[in-house]
Design a protein around this motif. Structure first.
Motif, mmCIF file in Angstrom:
data_model
loop_
_atom_site.group_PDB
_atom_site.id
_atom_site.type_symbol
_atom_site.label_atom_id
_atom_site.label_comp_id
_atom_site.label_asym_id
_atom_site.label_seq_id
_atom_site.Cartn_x
_atom_site.Cartn_y
_atom_site.Cartn_z
ATOM 1 N N SER A 107 0.641 0.277 1.483
ATOM 2 C CA SER A 107 0.726 0.600 2.928
ATOM 3 C C SER A 107 0.923 1.585 3.928
ATOM 4 O O SER A 107 0.239 1.784 4.429
ATOM 5 C CB SER A 107 1.773 -0.237 3.126
ATOM 6 N N SER A 108 1.707 2.334 2.817
ATOM 7 C CA SER A 108 2.060 3.729 2.621
ATOM 8 C C SER A 108 0.685 4.761 3.629
ATOM 9 O O SER A 108 0.066 5.473 3.773
ATOM 10 C CB SER A 108 3.233 4.081 2.875
ATOM 11 N N ILE A 109 -0.194 4.249 1.663
ATOM 12 C CA ILE A 109 -1.071 4.997 1.375
ATOM 13 C C ILE A 109 -2.452 4.767 1.835
ATOM 14 O O ILE A 109 -3.237 6.002 2.500
ATOM 15 C CB ILE A 109 -1.362 4.501 0.178
ATOM 16 N N THR A 121 4.998 5.142 -5.053
ATOM 17 C CA THR A 121 6.186 4.206 -5.215
ATOM 18 C C THR A 121 6.282 2.644 -6.209
ATOM 19 O O THR A 121 7.487 2.402 -6.581
ATOM 20 C CB THR A 121 6.811 4.424 -4.610
ATOM 21 N N THR A 122 5.320 2.244 -6.038
ATOM 22 C CA THR A 122 5.338 0.974 -6.623
ATOM 23 C C THR A 122 4.004 0.898 -7.546
ATOM 24 O O THR A 122 2.941 1.564 -7.315
ATOM 25 C CB THR A 122 5.249 -0.363 -5.222
ATOM 26 N N THR A 123 4.523 0.545 -8.358
ATOM 27 C CA THR A 123 3.563 0.433 -9.426
ATOM 28 C C THR A 123 2.486 -0.666 -9.642
ATOM 29 O O THR A 123 1.964 -1.490 -10.393
ATOM 30 C CB THR A 123 3.617 -0.011 -10.754
ATOM 31 N N GLY A 124 1.520 -0.744 -8.727
ATOM 32 C CA GLY A 124 0.629 -2.103 -8.383
ATOM 33 C C GLY A 124 -0.748 -1.491 -7.367
ATOM 34 O O GLY A 124 -1.987 -1.892 -8.039
ATOM 35 N N THR A 125 -1.054 -1.256 -6.069
ATOM 36 C CA THR A 125 -2.006 -0.983 -5.719
ATOM 37 C C THR A 125 -2.755 -0.575 -6.105
ATOM 38 O O THR A 125 -4.374 -0.765 -5.970
ATOM 39 C CB THR A 125 -1.615 -0.428 -4.250
ATOM 40 N N GLY A 126 -3.226 0.784 -6.894
ATOM 41 C CA GLY A 126 -4.195 1.637 -7.119
ATOM 42 C C GLY A 126 -4.429 2.419 -5.808
ATOM 43 O O GLY A 126 -5.407 3.011 -5.871
ATOM 44 N N ALA A 127 -4.102 1.712 -4.495
ATOM 45 C CA ALA A 127 -4.540 2.633 -3.608
ATOM 46 C C ALA A 127 -4.668 4.113 -3.274
ATOM 47 O O ALA A 127 -5.494 4.823 -2.614
ATOM 48 C CB ALA A 127 -3.728 2.530 -2.506
ATOM 49 N N GLU A 128 -4.243 4.975 -4.613
ATOM 50 C CA GLU A 128 -4.391 6.372 -4.465
ATOM 51 C C GLU A 128 -5.396 6.413 -5.526
ATOM 52 O O GLU A 128 -5.596 7.927 -4.913
ATOM 53 C CB GLU A 128 -2.613 6.571 -5.446
ATOM 54 N N VAL A 155 3.749 10.830 5.338
ATOM 55 C CA VAL A 155 3.785 9.543 5.836
ATOM 56 C C VAL A 155 4.456 8.262 5.080
ATOM 57 O O VAL A 155 3.892 7.766 3.386
ATOM 58 C CB VAL A 155 2.590 9.140 5.846
ATOM 59 N N THR A 156 5.575 7.773 5.020
ATOM 60 C CA THR A 156 5.871 6.143 4.226
ATOM 61 C C THR A 156 6.468 5.226 5.438
ATOM 62 O O THR A 156 6.199 5.615 6.565
ATOM 63 C CB THR A 156 7.154 7.060 3.665
#
Lengths: 423, 423
Positions: free
Chosen positions: A102-104, A146-153, A39-40
């Protein structure tokens, strides 16, 4: 009241480093996966990264298809479209999200709604939705930021705009947390400096807000079924937050200045992961609550480095704009924490005479250096917009309860007003 | 050679604090469990804790039986007996281990061998066993430590004595890791001070060894199927180790002196958990390798605070006895790490003129204060025993490869010889 004595800590397994994204097929094969949906979003898909991730899985006997129509800043409509796609082309054994938050977050919603019955709306956090909990287990989700921010992972939430209601809200449940986070700094090479700046401010605020959040033992004792993933500041989240701030202090300006500085980029990727592991268990408060209406009620602001098209205030930018004033407001509740956070974030800065100024000044200096707009006026808001912004913030009670100092509508209005211009 | 660029990090979910052990039934019901086996040893069973944990599960519709015949320092025979019991009285939906490392490790073996075919011996680490990997998923295992030491709640290994071969070895696989660690300081109230001292030295050595271990990026690049849970010192394990050392510096002596000091005990429980989360991903090296023969070849030493009966050198004590000399030996490979570790462990100690002495002195001062015996002679070994001890250590190649400085048979003999007496 009896005070809480228990804190909880959950995290995905982590694989970090250059080349890590090539090994996802092996890791999913260990879970028995044979058919996987990647998903991307279109921008990330254009870099070729998601297709490479999908192709690399073939070596491990996994058939992987790519869905590349995630919307940056997802909506209920864009998430429903992704869910429909997965239902039509599935069943899958696992999901892999490659992209930003957004993707995560979209992949989390796809995972929830292809394993459990019902419509997206039922699962949204109250008061917008019914806060329904999934009854059945979800599939393994691998998150590849792929962006160093959200922490959504690292987190158990997904955030979206509900178009009809013109409100940003989320779904939150422990089962939504990815099983594995794969952080490969090589996937972040192409991040424009404006994106590095905004998403980096999201990291800073994750760390600062969870570090200053109301501590877990200041809440009333919960029964196990009342526990939430965001349990308040605790010894584990404190550690992640402190370490994230230390990495940011040495790498953030360099990463914005030079996108090819691999060391700074790797440090920012690590800081994002650490801050995510912290706030994913502690919670965030006023700056994130204010960010919902700042992003949701956008007028015609178009930031550098983001896809042309619709106006938007990027998430990290929207979080940062009121942060200096928010921390001025919360200082008195936990002064020692605010001072320590400032020392970690700006170790070389002189201590101001008024300790309440320490953290706001450290933040403002950083924000000027990396090109964040000058206050909420810098993204198009004026005095007349404040009542609507306040109303949007007050809907985020789930976040506001984590403020270390109780916060009223008037307090929020004051924070917005003093944040119209920052310097 | 191409250097490794990737590190991995895995951990159980954590629930920490007074009363946490009463909520296990809720947590297991979330996994759909209805029948659970509680695994413990006779000494811990006598405290009533395991039965209380079992009884508390009834409120969540779970039928829980207690198996209380775990052997302290388990053997292949004692583990087989536990497996037979679980096979005869099962099937179960989940396991709960309540106790020290012995109970938690026995429950890991029970979990492995009731979900996968074959005999214990096939799964033992090479060269003792074949290092077979489980083909099928294991059941959820909840680990509830009652001694503040082993970190077994966080790790993917179980350790046992193989009686016929007179060797201590283990089984190691990511699937052996508990799903949830429940750390409830109230379950540790009854720990005698001798147990607090020994198990505390295990915490200290977990933190020091993983902090000084060969770093992940000094190894050769692995393919995904070659990765092991102990991947070498890395930014995540470093953080846990540093934080564990800081907690120990302020609480270890107090916890040994006064078992009723609840604050010190809670800090030690947290330190044990943190150190486990660190070494469970980085690995340990020479002191732990030496501990295998020191414990395995015991003569007639009987420590204070442990059950009467057979002679034993408690695990933490056996690890600590050669640690000062081991770190004198490894100093030159990573001097800055050894110095930093000493500063964290003994923040008020003066810096010695020779920086290589810093960490050994900090350790020796601590060990004297808490009543650890004076060297391996203090637990009954003499010069003549050294060849057998060295032979036992050299079998632990899985641990010795993690030493930051390559280590020969002669090096190990020298470390044992200089550890005959410590002060």
């Amino acid at each position: 009241m009896a005070n809480e004595t228990v804190f909880t800590y959950g995290a995905p397994q982590l694989k970090f480093g250059t080349g890590a994204a090539e090994e996802i097929g092996y890791d999913l094969a260990q879970h028995g996966a044979r058919r996987v949906l990647v998903v991307t979003d279109p921008g990330v898909a254009a870099t070729g990264g998601p297709q490479r991730v999908a192709d690399a899985m073939k070596a491990y006997g996994i058939e992987a298809a790519v869905y590349d129509r995630v919307r940056v800043e997802p909506t209920d409509a864009s998430m429903r479209e992704a869910v429909e796609h997965a239902r039509d082309t599935g069943p899958y054994d696992a999901y892999v999200a490659v992209g930003g938050g957004s993707s995560i977050d979209t992949a989390k919603a796809v995972n929830l709604l292809t394993t459990n019955d019902g419509d997206l709306a039922e699962y949204l956090n109250p008061p917008v939705g019914a806060g329904r909990a999934p009854e059945r287990p979800l599939l393994p989700l691998v998150a590849v930021p792929t962006t160093t921010g959200t922490g959504a992972e690292s987190t158990t939430v997904c955030v979206l705009d509900v178009l009809d209601l013109r409100v940003k809200t989320g779904i939150s449940h422990p089962r939504m947390r990815p099983a594995l986070a794969v952080v490969d700094p090589d996937l972040m090479v192409t991040q424009p400096s404006g994106v590095t700046a905004s998403s980096g401010m999201d990291i800073v605020c994750h760390a600062l807000e969870s570090y200053t959040a109301k501590p877990y033992d200041a809440y009333e004792r919960k029964r196990p079924e009342q526990r939430v993933p965001y349990c308040g500041a605790n010894p584990v989240s404190d550690m992640w937050s402190e370490r994230a701030l230390g990495l940011i202090a040495h790498s953030f300006r360099a990463a914005v200045r030079d996108g090819e500085d691999r060391r700074a980029r790797a440090d920012m990727a690590l800081a994002a992961t650490f801050a995510g592991l912290g706030f994913g268990n502690a919670g965030v408060h006023i700056p994130h609550a204010n960010a919902y209406p700042i992003a949701g009620q956008v007028k015609d602001f178009r930031p550098d480095g983001y896809p042309d098209g619709e106006p938007m205030v990027p998430h990290g930018m929207s979080v940062s704009l009121t942060a200096p004033e928010a921390f001025r407001f919360t200082f008195q509740a936990r002064p020692e924490r605010h001072i320590r956070a400032a020392e970690l974030l700006a170790p070389e800065m002189d201590r101001p005479d008024d300790p309440a100024e320490h953290l706001p000044r450290a933040l403002l200096s950083l924000m000027r250096d990396i090109g964040i707009p000058d206050g909420i006026a810098g993204v198009g808001y004026g005095e007349a917009d404040i009542p609507d912004l306040v109303e949007g913030t007050m809907r985020q009670q789930r976040l506001l309860v984590a403020s270390p100092r109780p916060v009223t509508e008037d307090d929020i209005a004051g924070i917005f007003r003093r944040s119209l211009r920052s310097w």
